[in-house]
Design an enzyme around this catalytic site. Structure first.
Site, short mmCIF file in Angstrom:
data_model
loop_
_atom_site.label_atom_id
_atom_site.label_comp_id
_atom_site.label_asym_id
_atom_site.label_seq_id
_atom_site.Cartn_x
_atom_site.Cartn_y
_atom_site.Cartn_z
N HIS A 47 12.64 -2.72 2.05
CA HIS A 47 12.01 -1.09 2.54
C HIS A 47 12.82 -0.04 1.90
O HIS A 47 14.28 -0.16 2.16
CB HIS A 47 11.89 -0.87 4.12
CG HIS A 47 11.20 -2.13 4.54
ND1 HIS A 47 9.83 -2.00 4.66
CD2 HIS A 47 11.28 -3.05 5.28
CE1 HIS A 47 9.18 -3.14 5.06
NE2 HIS A 47 10.34 -3.70 5.72
N TYR A 80 11.03 8.87 1.34
CA TYR A 80 11.26 7.88 0.27
C TYR A 80 11.93 8.19 -1.11
O TYR A 80 12.07 7.15 -1.84
CB TYR A 80 9.90 7.24 0.14
CG TYR A 80 8.89 6.99 1.47
CD1 TYR A 80 9.41 5.75 1.98
CD2 TYR A 80 7.88 7.58 1.93
CE1 TYR A 80 8.78 5.12 3.17
CE2 TYR A 80 7.32 7.11 3.07
CZ TYR A 80 7.64 6.03 3.49
OH TYR A 80 7.18 5.31 4.74
N ARG A 102 12.92 4.82 12.39
CA ARG A 102 12.16 5.61 12.33
C ARG A 102 11.10 5.14 13.81
O ARG A 102 11.69 4.86 14.79
CB ARG A 102 11.31 5.25 11.20
CG ARG A 102 12.00 5.36 10.03
CD ARG A 102 11.31 5.41 8.55
NE ARG A 102 10.34 6.30 8.50
CZ ARG A 102 9.25 5.92 7.85
NH1 ARG A 102 9.04 4.76 6.65
NH2 ARG A 102 8.16 6.98 7.64
N ALA A 161 3.16 -0.50 4.83
CA ALA A 161 2.50 -0.57 6.42
C ALA A 161 2.34 -2.09 6.86
O ALA A 161 2.12 -2.40 8.11
CB ALA A 161 1.56 0.48 6.42
N PRO A 191 0.85 -1.27 -0.16
CA PRO A 191 -0.18 0.12 0.03
C PRO A 191 0.79 1.48 -0.03
O PRO A 191 1.88 1.27 0.77
CB PRO A 191 -0.76 -0.17 1.33
CG PRO A 191 -0.09 -1.17 2.12
CD PRO A 191 0.47 -2.01 1.23
N ASN A 192 0.39 2.14 -0.76
CA ASN A 192 0.83 3.68 -0.89
C ASN A 192 2.17 3.73 -1.70
O ASN A 192 2.54 4.70 -1.84
CB ASN A 192 1.01 4.30 0.67
CG ASN A 192 -0.35 4.38 1.39
OD1 ASN A 192 -1.06 4.97 0.77
ND2 ASN A 192 -0.25 3.76 2.72
N ASN A 227 8.23 -5.58 -0.72
CA ASN A 227 8.11 -4.37 0.06
C ASN A 227 6.58 -4.04 0.33
O ASN A 227 5.73 -3.73 -0.35
CB ASN A 227 8.49 -3.11 -0.61
CG ASN A 227 8.46 -1.85 0.18
OD1 ASN A 227 7.98 -1.61 1.41
ND2 ASN A 227 9.16 -0.62 0.02
N GLU A 277 12.81 -9.11 2.34
CA GLU A 277 11.90 -8.18 2.96
C GLU A 277 12.80 -6.86 2.42
O GLU A 277 13.86 -6.76 2.98
CB GLU A 277 11.72 -8.21 4.40
CG GLU A 277 10.92 -6.88 4.71
CD GLU A 277 10.86 -7.15 6.52
OE1 GLU A 277 10.89 -8.03 7.00
OE2 GLU A 277 10.58 -6.17 7.00
N ARG A 325 5.09 11.06 -2.50
CA ARG A 325 4.83 10.88 -1.21
C ARG A 325 6.15 11.02 -0.46
O ARG A 325 7.27 10.18 -0.34
CB ARG A 325 4.38 9.32 -0.86
CG ARG A 325 4.14 8.87 0.26
CD ARG A 325 4.11 7.40 0.30
NE ARG A 325 3.97 6.85 1.62
CZ ARG A 325 3.98 5.54 1.93
NH1 ARG A 325 4.55 4.74 1.29
NH2 ARG A 325 3.94 5.30 3.31
C1 DQA Z 1 8.26 1.34 3.65
C2 DQA Z 1 8.39 1.46 5.30
C3 DQA Z 1 6.93 1.20 5.85
O1 DQA Z 1 7.31 1.57 7.46
C4 DQA Z 1 6.13 2.01 5.57
O2 DQA Z 1 4.72 1.81 6.06
C5 DQA Z 1 5.81 2.11 3.82
C6 DQA Z 1 7.18 2.09 3.11
C7 DQA Z 1 9.49 1.51 2.96
O3 DQA Z 1 9.64 1.32 1.88
O4 DQA Z 1 10.36 2.36 3.61
O5 DQA Z 1 4.83 2.26 3.30
O6 DQA Z 1 8.07 -0.01 3.57
#
Ligand code: DQA
Length: 147
Positions: free
Chosen positions: A100, A23, A107, A77, A10-11, A74, A98, A18
Site C-alpha cells: 500500500h 497517495y 488511517r 480497497a 481499483p482506483n 496493491n 501486500e 487522486r
Molecule cells: C491503498 C490503501 C487502500 O485502503 C485504498 O482503498 C486504496 C489504496 C494504498 O495504496 O494506500 O485504494 O491500497
C-alpha cells in the site's frame, strides 16, 4: 531470471490525480517505469497491471500460478473487503507481498483490517511510490535469502 507480477487494484489508475495528499503525485505509469528500471538492474522481469474489476484481478492471479515467481499486490480497497482475492492468492501458490502507498494502519479503522495479510509473505505500507521498488527488493530477499 526472476519473474514478478505487480498487480494494482481499483482506483490506482487515478494515482497522481487522486487525493495526492494521501497517495502522492506520482502516476501509475511513472511507478511502472520506476519498477521497470529497478527490475532491469536486478535480472528481474516484471509484468505490471491494473484493473478496477475484482474478477479480472482474480484471473490475473490465477494466470500467475506456475508462471510467476512472486506477486506484489496493491489490491486497493479490495484489501479490506475481498475474501475472493485472498482465496485466489492462496490457490495461486505464488508468494505475495501486500503493498500500500499509504500507511493503512494510521488511517480509518475500516482500513486496518486486511483479508490479504494472512496469505502474504509480508506487508509494505506507508512509503508512497517508493514502496513498489522496496517490494521488489523484499520479494528478491524472500526468494533468494542472503547467505
Ligand atoms: C491503498 C490503501 C487502500 O485502503 C485504498 O482503498 C486504496 C489504496 C494504498 O495504496 O494506500 O485504494 O491500497
Amino acid at each position: 531470471m526472476t519473474n514478478i507480477l505487480i498487480l494494482n487494484g481499483p482506483n490506482l489508475n487515478m494515482l497522481g490525480l487522486r487525493q495526492p495528499e494521501v497517495y502522492g503525485k506520482t502516476t501509475l505509469a511513472q511507478i511502472e517505469a520506476m519498477c521497470r528500471d529497478h527490475a532491469a538492474a536486478r535480472e528481474v522481469t516484471i509484468e505490471f497491471g491494473q484493473s478496477n474489476h475484482e474478477g479480472a484481478l482474480i484471473d490475473s492471479i490465477h494466470a500467475a500460478r506456475g508462471k510467476m515467481d512472486g506477486l506484489i499486490l496493491n489490491a486497493g480497497a479490495y484489501t479490506h473487503t475481498s475474501v475472493a482475492l485472498r482465496d485466489a492468492v492462496a490457490s495461486s501458490e505464488v508468494p505475495m507481498i501486500e503493498l500500500h502507498l499509504s500507511n493503512i494502519h494510521a488511517r480509518e479503522p475500516f482500513r486496518h483490517h486486511s483479508y490479504l495479510a494472512a496469505v502474504a509473505v509480508g506487508q509494505i505500507c506507508g512509503f508512497g511510490a517508493a514502496g513498489y521498488t522496496l517490494a521488489i527488493d523484499a520479494m528478491l530477499a524472500h526468494l533468494k535469502p542472503p547467505g
